[in-house]
Design a protein around this motif. Structure first.
Motif, PDB file in Angstrom:
ATOM      1  N   SER A 117      79.196  54.367  29.123  1.00 45.74           N
ATOM      2  CA  SER A 117      79.596  55.346  30.072  1.00 45.74           C
ATOM      3  C   SER A 117      78.697  55.514  31.247  1.00 45.74           C
ATOM      4  O   SER A 117      77.402  56.283  30.350  1.00 45.74           O
ATOM      5  N   ILE A 118      78.648  55.509  32.686  1.00 44.77           N
ATOM      6  CA  ILE A 118      77.507  56.192  33.245  1.00 44.77           C
ATOM      7  C   ILE A 118      78.538  57.382  33.725  1.00 44.77           C
ATOM      8  O   ILE A 118      79.405  57.759  34.680  1.00 44.77           O
ATOM      9  N   TRP A 119      77.845  58.486  34.056  1.00 47.61           N
ATOM     10  CA  TRP A 119      78.249  59.212  33.909  1.00 47.61           C
ATOM     11  C   TRP A 119      78.232  60.263  34.997  1.00 47.61           C
ATOM     12  O   TRP A 119      77.440  61.328  35.477  1.00 47.61           O
ATOM     13  N   THR A 120      78.500  60.589  36.105  1.00 46.79           N
ATOM     14  CA  THR A 120      78.542  60.946  37.350  1.00 46.79           C
ATOM     15  C   THR A 120      77.959  62.491  37.909  1.00 46.79           C
ATOM     16  O   THR A 120      77.831  63.035  39.062  1.00 46.79           O
ATOM     17  N   HIS A 121      78.618  62.935  36.561  1.00 44.72           N
ATOM     18  CA  HIS A 121      79.333  64.570  37.029  1.00 44.72           C
ATOM     19  C   HIS A 121      78.599  65.678  38.043  1.00 44.72           C
ATOM     20  O   HIS A 121      78.901  66.591  38.599  1.00 44.72           O
ATOM     21  N   TRP A 122      77.071  65.070  37.491  1.00 44.67           N
ATOM     22  CA  TRP A 122      76.334  66.585  37.411  1.00 44.67           C
ATOM     23  C   TRP A 122      75.621  65.630  38.798  1.00 44.67           C
ATOM     24  O   TRP A 122      74.211  66.578  38.853  1.00 44.67           O
ATOM     25  N   LEU A 123      76.102  65.184  39.183  1.00 40.70           N
ATOM     26  CA  LEU A 123      74.907  64.797  40.854  1.00 40.70           C
ATOM     27  C   LEU A 123      75.884  65.348  41.538  1.00 40.70           C
ATOM     28  O   LEU A 123      76.866  64.821  42.223  1.00 40.70           O
ATOM     29  N   LYS A 124      74.496  66.724  41.822  1.00 43.51           N
ATOM     30  CA  LYS A 124      76.361  67.412  43.452  1.00 43.51           C
ATOM     31  C   LYS A 124      74.856  67.904  44.235  1.00 43.51           C
ATOM     32  O   LYS A 124      75.635  69.000  44.992  1.00 43.51           O
ATOM     33  N   LEU A 134      77.551  44.479  27.437  1.00 44.56           N
ATOM     34  CA  LEU A 134      78.636  45.469  27.238  1.00 44.56           C
ATOM     35  C   LEU A 134      78.923  45.701  28.238  1.00 44.56           C
ATOM     36  O   LEU A 134      78.778  45.543  29.370  1.00 44.56           O
ATOM     37  N   ARG A 135      80.363  46.463  27.540  1.00 42.64           N
ATOM     38  CA  ARG A 135      81.474  46.586  29.007  1.00 42.64           C
ATOM     39  C   ARG A 135      80.858  48.294  29.281  1.00 42.64           C
ATOM     40  O   ARG A 135      80.153  49.508  28.626  1.00 42.64           O
ATOM     41  N   LEU A 136      80.968  48.901  30.142  1.00 45.40           N
ATOM     42  CA  LEU A 136      80.817  49.817  31.522  1.00 45.40           C
ATOM     43  C   LEU A 136      81.900  50.542  31.712  1.00 45.40           C
ATOM     44  O   LEU A 136      82.660  49.594  32.090  1.00 45.40           O
ATOM     45  N   VAL A 137      81.554  51.236  31.793  1.00 48.44           N
ATOM     46  CA  VAL A 137      82.267  52.469  32.565  1.00 48.44           C
ATOM     47  C   VAL A 137      81.982  53.304  33.656  1.00 48.44           C
ATOM     48  O   VAL A 137      80.285  53.540  32.952  1.00 48.44           O
ATOM     49  N   ILE A 138      82.149  53.692  34.413  1.00 54.68           N
ATOM     50  CA  ILE A 138      81.865  55.337  35.036  1.00 54.68           C
ATOM     51  C   ILE A 138      83.174  56.405  35.330  1.00 54.68           C
ATOM     52  O   ILE A 138      83.610  55.918  35.916  1.00 54.68           O
ATOM     53  N   LYS A 139      82.374  56.681  35.224  1.00 53.34           N
ATOM     54  CA  LYS A 139      83.172  58.290  35.043  1.00 53.34           C
ATOM     55  C   LYS A 139      83.291  59.779  36.147  1.00 53.34           C
ATOM     56  O   LYS A 139      81.386  59.852  36.026  1.00 53.34           O
ATOM     57  N   ASN A 140      83.336  59.967  36.448  1.00 51.93           N
ATOM     58  CA  ASN A 140      82.794  61.328  37.717  1.00 51.93           C
ATOM     59  C   ASN A 140      84.061  62.638  37.102  1.00 51.93           C
ATOM     60  O   ASN A 140      83.280  63.312  35.861  1.00 51.93           O
ATOM     61  N   THR A 141      84.460  62.706  37.615  1.00 52.67           N
ATOM     62  CA  THR A 141      85.591  63.881  36.916  1.00 52.67           C
ATOM     63  C   THR A 141      86.837  63.434  36.116  1.00 52.67           C
ATOM     64  O   THR A 141      87.131  64.569  35.087  1.00 52.67           O
ATOM     65  N   GLY A 142      86.879  62.434  35.654  1.00 58.12           N
ATOM     66  CA  GLY A 142      87.621  61.629  34.918  1.00 58.12           C
ATOM     67  C   GLY A 142      89.586  62.049  35.442  1.00 58.12           C
ATOM     68  O   GLY A 142      90.378  61.969  34.891  1.00 58.12           O
ATOM     69  N   HIS A 143      89.600  62.441  36.143  1.00 61.82           N
ATOM     70  CA  HIS A 143      91.211  62.377  36.723  1.00 61.82           C
ATOM     71  C   HIS A 143      92.185  61.003  37.058  1.00 61.82           C
ATOM     72  O   HIS A 143      93.078  60.854  37.671  1.00 61.82           O
ATOM     73  N   ASP A 144      91.189  59.375  37.165  1.00 66.70           N
ATOM     74  CA  ASP A 144      92.036  58.464  37.692  1.00 66.70           C
ATOM     75  C   ASP A 144      93.630  58.297  36.788  1.00 66.70           C
ATOM     76  O   ASP A 144      93.044  59.028  35.722  1.00 66.70           O
ATOM     77  N   PHE A 145      94.604  58.203  37.247  1.00 62.60           N
ATOM     78  CA  PHE A 145      95.145  58.134  36.093  1.00 62.60           C
ATOM     79  C   PHE A 145      95.491  56.815  35.473  1.00 62.60           C
ATOM     80  O   PHE A 145      96.858  56.637  34.997  1.00 62.60           O
ATOM     81  N   ILE A 146      95.325  55.690  35.415  1.00 61.58           N
ATOM     82  CA  ILE A 146      95.119  54.863  34.768  1.00 61.58           C
ATOM     83  C   ILE A 146      94.144  53.889  34.384  1.00 61.58           C
ATOM     84  O   ILE A 146      94.889  52.497  33.516  1.00 61.58           O
ATOM     85  N   GLY A 147      93.072  54.673  33.966  1.00 59.78           N
ATOM     86  CA  GLY A 147      92.134  54.103  32.610  1.00 59.78           C
ATOM     87  C   GLY A 147      91.293  53.704  33.446  1.00 59.78           C
ATOM     88  O   GLY A 147      90.484  52.709  32.494  1.00 59.78           O
ATOM     89  N   ARG A 148      90.824  54.186  34.838  1.00 60.08           N
ATOM     90  CA  ARG A 148      89.607  53.384  35.358  1.00 60.08           C
ATOM     91  C   ARG A 148      87.926  53.847  34.769  1.00 60.08           C
ATOM     92  O   ARG A 148      87.229  53.038  35.033  1.00 60.08           O
ATOM     93  N   ASN A 149      88.230  54.806  33.594  1.00 62.31           N
ATOM     94  CA  ASN A 149      87.472  55.969  33.457  1.00 62.31           C
ATOM     95  C   ASN A 149      87.124  55.661  31.699  1.00 62.31           C
ATOM     96  O   ASN A 149      86.222  56.364  31.959  1.00 62.31           O
ATOM     97  N   VAL A 150      87.664  54.860  31.006  1.00 62.16           N
ATOM     98  CA  VAL A 150      87.229  54.955  29.956  1.00 62.16           C
ATOM     99  C   VAL A 150      87.493  53.236  30.015  1.00 62.16           C
ATOM    100  O   VAL A 150      87.770  52.899  29.833  1.00 62.16           O
ATOM    101  N   GLY A 151      86.797  53.217  27.874  1.00 62.79           N
ATOM    102  CA  GLY A 151      87.366  51.849  27.988  1.00 62.79           C
ATOM    103  C   GLY A 151      85.922  51.638  26.159  1.00 62.79           C
ATOM    104  O   GLY A 151      85.467  51.926  26.234  1.00 62.79           O
ATOM    105  N   PHE A 152      86.969  50.997  25.905  1.00 69.30           N
ATOM    106  CA  PHE A 152      86.436  51.259  24.184  1.00 69.30           C
ATOM    107  C   PHE A 152      85.337  50.298  24.774  1.00 69.30           C
ATOM    108  O   PHE A 152      84.882  49.078  24.967  1.00 69.30           O
ATOM    109  N   GLY A 153      84.266  50.643  23.680  1.00 70.04           N
ATOM    110  CA  GLY A 153      83.346  49.923  23.400  1.00 70.04           C
ATOM    111  C   GLY A 153      82.527  49.904  24.382  1.00 70.04           C
ATOM    112  O   GLY A 153      81.336  48.911  23.948  1.00 70.04           O
ATOM    113  N   SER A 154      82.859  51.593  24.875  1.00 71.02           N
ATOM    114  CA  SER A 154      82.263  50.610  26.145  1.00 71.02           C
ATOM    115  C   SER A 154      80.502  51.980  26.611  1.00 71.02           C
ATOM    116  O   SER A 154      80.485  52.857  25.365  1.00 71.02           O
TER     117      SER A 154
END
Ligand code: FAD
Ligand code: NAG
Ligand code: NAG
Ligand code: NAG
Ligand code: NAG
Ligand code: NAG
Ligand code: NAG
Ligand code: NAG
Length: 630
Positions: A198-205, A176-196
């Protein structure tokens, strides 16, 4: 018994080092895997030495033959303790269909500036064109369709290392296509991906202050920080612990995700180096699913690559140990003038003022300072220049004394400016609790202007050529197709960075070390939402054309990977440096022979393409990720 003894001994040892966070003690076990073999670990040794893996041509997508059946996703969810999400884009609330929710749509549209509705959303990216601007929130959706676009299909809302390991293993085992998203600030799409997935790290505080920490040549205060902490959350801790941590100036940029992984500049860059220079030790889930420590003594290849070599490429960072500096006061002075000051109808004087400012770059940066300047694109009234000069460690008197020669030069030229009393900068120590983000859809390009280009005393011809190129860039435009120039003065030298960067190196773009200004060039009409592929290509051609004189004057310049044009020519060398890129590619091959981690313009990403986009000639993440045809 023996195992218990050894485990007890090991935990004592780690406790002495400062134990990992409790969420990192929850790891994937053999028992979990026996229950569900789809999350079994990878074995790099089985792939030979050096490892090689041909793999299927394309990653699975919903509907493709190997896409996991619903019951398998449900089984994954069980292993994850129920943290698997299948979200639709937030904007779906504004569209007809099962997700329509007028109150929610109204809130998204009207209350984003006073809430964290976008930053707490599992799918959203703050720059939306890479996901095809899919399902964007708008009051009138007439004629628009809400699709998932380039956003992931499933999201693991990670709160333990086990969640991260299970997601990495499942994605690798299931192709599978794997994506990592933290805050989603990336400017060129390193945090998204069709059909993926995603590991969301946002709540690791999690956060832990370490009053005494020593590793290698570092001895002093430090902090253990989890990967989801945002910059503003660190500002609060700075007061509590009377310490300064280097984080991004923009409040909700993740302090320990993509910002740190890609370099990371801040108001303290010239004093303490880059974000990646703060790191003393990292906890990482690697492509085979293992959870490891990367520091100067173990997994040193990862320790090198993860400090500047880009996010989403070598593993998922769950926490870091970072330096705590003495509490550092920053004071700021602003300066502004515009092209209404003419002499005999000529705006030369405006540009001579800008020359004087840029000629002062090394004085600012070599005294530990940074500056954030804007040359606004041509309007009907001409051009405006403004800057905020930020100097750490100096008293108000010393601060003004350092800047007085610049103000004197400008006054002598005939530009009526005078410094006000220095004050704390607005983008540091912010207390707005990270509210107000909303997505946009703009593109821009950037350059790290080398010191040689901005040193009129030693290299006058190059200085003149550089300044003429910037002037040409702004003047070539009309009021309707204007370009703005945003310059960040900084000198994140190895001397400022200190250990470990100054002795064992780092993967941060070497061009940062001899740069004086990080320059962003924005088209005033940079928004690309709603434009078709042809219009996007035309807008980019216009940007490239405008940038040409500056490229010509700064041929050796690098580009900051976190703030770059996705279509930067020769991106491997520009974003990473030639020597670093070769080394990083080796590490990528050794550590991730499967290609589990992919980020557009990440190390090794030239082996992959988003198939549907290749034909359209645009670089988004809306389409199936496939190996480039040999
Ligand atoms: C409003 C705004 C202001 C900015 N200000 C600054 C600034 O002051 N200084 C500066 O240097 N940059 C700045 N940036 C750029 C910023 O550095 C990048 O957008 C950066 O990618 C953000 O990282 P993130 O983790 O917050 O975002 P994300 O988009 O969530 O992640 C960015 C990348 O890092 C990867 N990643 C995130 N977390 C992890 C992890 N734990 N392990 C592995 N990979 C991970 C993601 O997969 C993705 O590839 C700014 C951007 C914006 C939009
Ligand atoms: C990994 O592969 C190597 C080489 O094939 C093998 O010797 C080893 O037992 C494998 N390890 C595991 C945990 O399966
Ligand atoms: C995962 O399980 C939780 C708890 O049972 C449930 O609320 C959630 O909807 C499930 N996720 C998916 C994608 O089905
Ligand atoms: C949204 O903003 C409006 C206008 O500022 C305010 O009156 C309202 O209370 C806000 N709604 C919520 C749910 O916060
Ligand atoms: C994600 O998990 C956190 C706890 O770790 C929880 O507070 C949050 O509500 C979850 N978000 C979603 C969208 O489920
Ligand atoms: C905070 O740190 C600064 C800088 O090291 C020091 O001068 C000051 O005394 C400290 N304040 C307190 C309350 O400890
Ligand atoms: C330009 O500068 C003058 C002062 O020199 C000021 O009065 C005017 O408001 C400025 N105009 C703009 C557009 O900033
Ligand atoms: C403006 O024009 C006058 C008359 O041509 C000339 O004497 C003067 O030097 C000019 N001033 C500048 C600053 O160019």
């Amino acid at each position: 018994m023996r195992t218990t003894f050894i485990l007890g001994f090991i935990s004592l040892l780690t406790a002495a080092q400062g134990a990992n966070f409790p969420f990192e003690a929850e790891v994937l076990t053999e028992a979990d895997i026996q229950d569900f073999p789809s999350i079994t670990f990878g074995n790099i040794s089985a792939l030979g030495n050096p490892p090689s893996y041909a793999g299927p041509e394309c990653k699975e997508i919903p509907g493709s033959e190997g896409w996991p059946a619903d019951d398998e996703w449900a089984r994954l969810n069980t292993s994850l303790g129920g943290v698997l999400l299948k979200p639709v884009p937030l904007g779906a609330a504004c569209y007809d269909g099962e997700h329509r929710d007028d109150a929610k749509c109204d809130f998204i549209l009207n209350n984003a500036s006073t809430s964290r509705v976008w930053i707490n959303d599992p799918l959203s990216a703050l720059t939306t064109w890479p996901a095809g601007d899919a399902c964007y929130a708008v009051a009138d959706t007439e004629g628009l369709e809400c699709t998932q676009g380039g956003y992931p299909v499933y999201v693991v809302n990670a709160s333990t290392v086990k969640h991260v390991q299970a997601a990495v293993n499942f994605a690798r085992n299931k192709n599978l296509r794997l994506v990592i998203k933290n805050t989603g600030h990336d400017f060129i799409g390193r945090n998204v991906g069709f059909g993926s997935l995603s590991i969301w790290t946002h709540w690791l505080k999690d956060f832990e202050f370490l009053p005494e920490y020593s590793i290698g040549e570092y001895q002093g205060r430090a902090a253990r920080v989890a990967a989801g902490i945002e910059s503003w959350e660190m500002f609060e801790r700075m007061e509590t612990h009377n310490a300064t941590f280097v984080v991004a100036g923009a409040y909700t940029v993740g302090a320990y995700g993509g910002w740190m992984a890609g370099g990371g500049h801040s108001a303290l860059a010239s004093t303490y180096g880059l974000g990646s220079d703060q790191v003393l030790s990292l906890q990482v889930v690697t492509a085979d699913g293992q959870f490891v420590t990367a520091d100067p003594n173990q997994n040193v290849d990862l320790f090198y690559a993860l400090r500047g070599g880009g996010g989403s490429t070598y593993g998922v960072v769950t926490s870091a140990v970072v330096k705590a500096h003495p509490y550092t006061q920053i004071l700021s002075t602003s300066l502004a003038f515009n092209s209404s000051i003419t002499t005999n109808g000529s705006i030369d004087l405006f540009w001579r003022g800008f020359d004087a400012y840029h000629a002062y770059s090394s004085t600012i940066a070599d005294n530990g300072g940074t500056a954030y300047s804007f040359l606004s694109g041509r309007t009907s009234t001409g051009f405006t220049f403004s800057t905020s000069i930020e100097l750490p460690h100096l008293s108000p008197t010393a601060h003004l004394a350092l800047l007085q020669p610049l103000f004197t030069t400008l006054t002598n030229l005939g530009i009526p400016v005078a410094p006000g009393p220095p004050s704390p900068p607005t983008n540091w120590l912010d207390r707005t609790h990270g509210i107000g983000d909303r997505p946009g859809s703009s593109r821009f390009a950037s350059r790290l202007l080398p010191r040689a280009n901005l040193s009129p005393a030693t290299n006058p011809a190059l200085f003149t050529a550089t300044q003429a190129a910037i002037r040409a860039l702004l003047e070539a435009s009309s009021a309707s197709s204007a370009f703005s120039f945003h310059g960040i003065t900084l000198a994140p030298t190895l001397a400022a960075a200190g250990w470990p960067a100054n002795s064992i190196g780092s993967a941060a773009n070497p061009r940062f070390r001899d740069a004086l200004v990080h320059a962003d060039v924005f088209p005033s009409a940079g928004g690309v939402r709603g434009r078709d592929a042809g219009a996007v290509r035309d807008a980019h051609a216009l940007l490239e054309g405008a940038l040409a004189p500056l490229r010509g004057a700064t041929q050796a310049a690098g580009v900051y990977l976190n703030e770059c044009d996705v279509e930067e020519p020769g991106w491997q060398t520009a974003l990473f440096g030639e020597v670093n890129y070769a080394r990083l590619q080796g590490i990528k091959r050794e550590r991730d022979p499967w290609g589990v981690f992919y980020a557009v313009r990440g190390v090794g990403s030239e082996a992959w393409e988003v198939r549907e986009e290749v034909d359209r000639g645009v670089v988004t993440q809306v389409g199936r990720l496939c190996r480039v045809r040999g």
